[in-house]
Enzyme design. Structure first.
Site, PDB file in Angstrom:
ATOM      1  N   SER A  83       0.795  -1.218   0.000  1.00 23.86           N
ATOM      2  CA  SER A  83       0.000   0.000   0.000  1.00 23.86           C
ATOM      3  C   SER A  83       0.828   1.270   0.000  1.00 23.86           C
ATOM      4  O   SER A  83       1.428   1.628  -0.993  1.00 23.86           O
ATOM      5  CB  SER A  83      -0.959  -0.022   1.178  1.00 23.86           C
ATOM      6  OG  SER A  83      -1.912   1.001   1.052  1.00 23.86           O
TER       7      SER A  83
ATOM      8  N   ASP B 151       9.322   5.367 -10.828  1.00 24.98           N
ATOM      9  CA  ASP B 151       8.845   5.992 -12.063  1.00 24.98           C
ATOM     10  C   ASP B 151       9.680   7.209 -12.451  1.00 24.98           C
ATOM     11  O   ASP B 151       9.966   7.446 -13.626  1.00 24.98           O
ATOM     12  CB  ASP B 151       7.384   6.415 -11.919  1.00 24.98           C
ATOM     13  CG  ASP B 151       6.412   5.284 -12.200  1.00 24.98           C
ATOM     14  OD1 ASP B 151       6.875   4.143 -12.438  1.00 24.98           O
ATOM     15  OD2 ASP B 151       5.189   5.528 -12.184  1.00 24.98           O
TER      16      ASP B 151
ATOM     17  N   LYS C 249      -0.900  -4.131  -2.968  1.00 20.89           N
ATOM     18  CA  LYS C 249      -2.116  -3.533  -2.393  1.00 20.89           C
ATOM     19  C   LYS C 249      -2.312  -2.171  -3.047  1.00 20.89           C
ATOM     20  O   LYS C 249      -1.732  -1.189  -2.645  1.00 20.89           O
ATOM     21  CB  LYS C 249      -1.960  -3.393  -0.884  1.00 20.89           C
ATOM     22  CG  LYS C 249      -3.007  -2.518  -0.213  1.00 20.89           C
ATOM     23  CD  LYS C 249      -4.398  -3.087  -0.311  1.00 20.89           C
ATOM     24  CE  LYS C 249      -5.363  -2.349   0.590  1.00 20.89           C
ATOM     25  NZ  LYS C 249      -5.523  -0.938   0.263  1.00 20.89           N
TER      26      LYS C 249
END
Length: 427
Positions: free
Chosen positions: A326, A337, A351
């Site tokens: 999460s 990224d 998650k």
């Protein structure tokens, strides 16, 4: 706190970005198995299955589910239970709360749950960093109750529990049809008492009992140190109420020592507040999108950080494993990224949903999946997890002998940046 992002109303909504309903193991909230990730997946029409994946909404509903709702039927059942059930002294309040739990349970989403006043209070306590229990986060993955992450220094970790351990029984009661809520309530307990978990670990190929003595759990969500080699380590064990301030202190100390590189350890971090994850990522990401929320109607919201990017140029390695979930995945995904860090370790939990936690007038609360989150580049993490740039597994032998090849690899890469694979050469 800024990190909690509470929407103002008579019944405020907390946005939590993580993890796994965790009330039972740790006591108030971590060891039970609540995935925090509040602000998490679409409730309608794309409801979630018990495994956490979204139900196929193109599949036709059974005929009886296509009818209009007749609330007279609800009262008919209520009256029959009160009149005919063999035990006549069942309190109306018990039936009432059971009905509310059933409404949310019908969504078949392990991250959406109704919490009665007592359970709601314990859940809130778990976010404060102090509670009673065994100190482990649990959740359901692929329809199997399992350990998401044992927290450092807790009874769960000392007993040898590891991320990925499947929990087959709790005190000899099968978990086959057990909800996370029920598992949490069975694992929780007063300090000094024992709970027996029957676990199955893939590398052992056999089940075994683990007896754990519950205790009061005190968790410092962020710890750090400056190493002799002029690298620093910051360990973030959870994204809770004290995390943002403690991380700020860690960064100030690290920068004061003019370190040459940083290792951020998110291993076995089951998540926590979404907003806290966004602010932490902002130390590297300069005002850019950290995470994208996608709702059931495909509407999207983007979250950016207001944090000064003090670590933007700091060589950074992020350690992750199957217990990173999460909010941890939000930070790891954003840094990966934007090429702000190299991820080392094992694939994360997966998650990628968001829940809203809304407190109700009687002290109870409801946590509903309202969205899924995507990394800044649009990657969906739910059930897929994040692949590290450099995969280093931690073997049973490493664990037993207290070796840490993942940390060793992180130090090696900081010493020799040319060995860091290009982003299109992940290993």
């Amino acid at each position: 706190m800024d990190s909690q992002k509470i929407e103002q109303s008579n019944t405020p909504i907390r946005r939590i970005g993580i993890a796994v309903l965790a009330i039972s193991l740790l006591g108030g909230g971590f060891a039970g198995g609540y995935f925090f990730g509040m602000r998490t997946a679409p409730t309608t029409p794309a409801q979630s299955s018990a495994s956490g994946s979204l139900r196929d909404t193109d599949k036709p509903l059974p005929k009886y589910l296509s009818k209009d709702v007749d609330f007279d039927l609800l009262w008919d059942v209520w009256k029959r239970v009160k009149r005919d059930y063999i035990t006549k002294d069942t309190p109306d309040t018990k039936l009432f709360y059971g009905a509310l739990e059933g409404i949310v349970g019908a969504l078949e989403d392990p991250y959406s749950v109704f919490l009665d006043p007592e359970t709601s209070k314990k859940f809130d306590e778990s976010l404060s960093g102090s509670f009673e229990g065994i100190g482990a986060e649990i959740g359901i993955k692929k329809r199997q109750l399992q350990v998401i992450a044992p927290l450092p220094g807790t009874p769960a970790e000392k007993a040898g529990l590891r991320a990925g351990d499947k929990i087959l029984e709790i005190d000899k009661k099968s978990t086959a049809s057990m909800t996370v809520d029920e598992a949490v309530n069975r694992i929780r307990g007063k300090g000094g008492t024992k709970v027996i978990l029957t676990i199955f670990r893939d590398t052992e190929r056999k089940e075994r009992d683990v007896t754990i003595v519950r205790s009061t759990i005190e968790v410092a969500s962020v710890t750090w140190k400056v190493r002799d080699d002029q690298f620093a380590e910051i360990k973030v064990s959870h994204f809770n109420q004290d995390t943002e301030n403690r991380f700020r202190d860690a960064v100030k100390d690290v920068l004061k020592h003019r370190v040459k590189g940083l290792i951020v350890d998110l291993r076995n971090n089951p998540g926590g507040y979404l907003d806290t994850a966004v602010q932490l990522a902002g130390y590297w990401v300069d005002g850019k999108t950290v995470v994208i929320e996608e709702y059931g109607d495909k509407k999207k919201d983007e979250y950016t950080s207001r944090t000064r990017p003090l670590l933007s140029d700091m060589p950074t390695i992020v350690l992750v494993n199957e217990g990173s979930a999460s909010a941890s995945e939000i930070v790891a995904g954003a840094l990966q990224d934007y090429h702000k860090a190299t991820l080392v370790g094992a694939k994360t939990f997966g998650k990628g949903s968001v829940q809203d936690l809304k407190h109700l007038s009687d002290g109870s609360s409801i946590k509903l999946t309202v969205a899924r989150w995507l990394t800044p580049s649009g990657r969906t993490i739910n059930e897929n997890g994040i692949e590290p740039d450099v995969t280093i597994e931690l073997s049973d032998e490493d664990f037993e002998k207290k070796r840490d090849p993942q940390l060793e690899k992180a130090v090696e890469l900081l010493k020799n940046p040319s060995a860091i694979p290009k982003k299109d050469e992940k290993k």
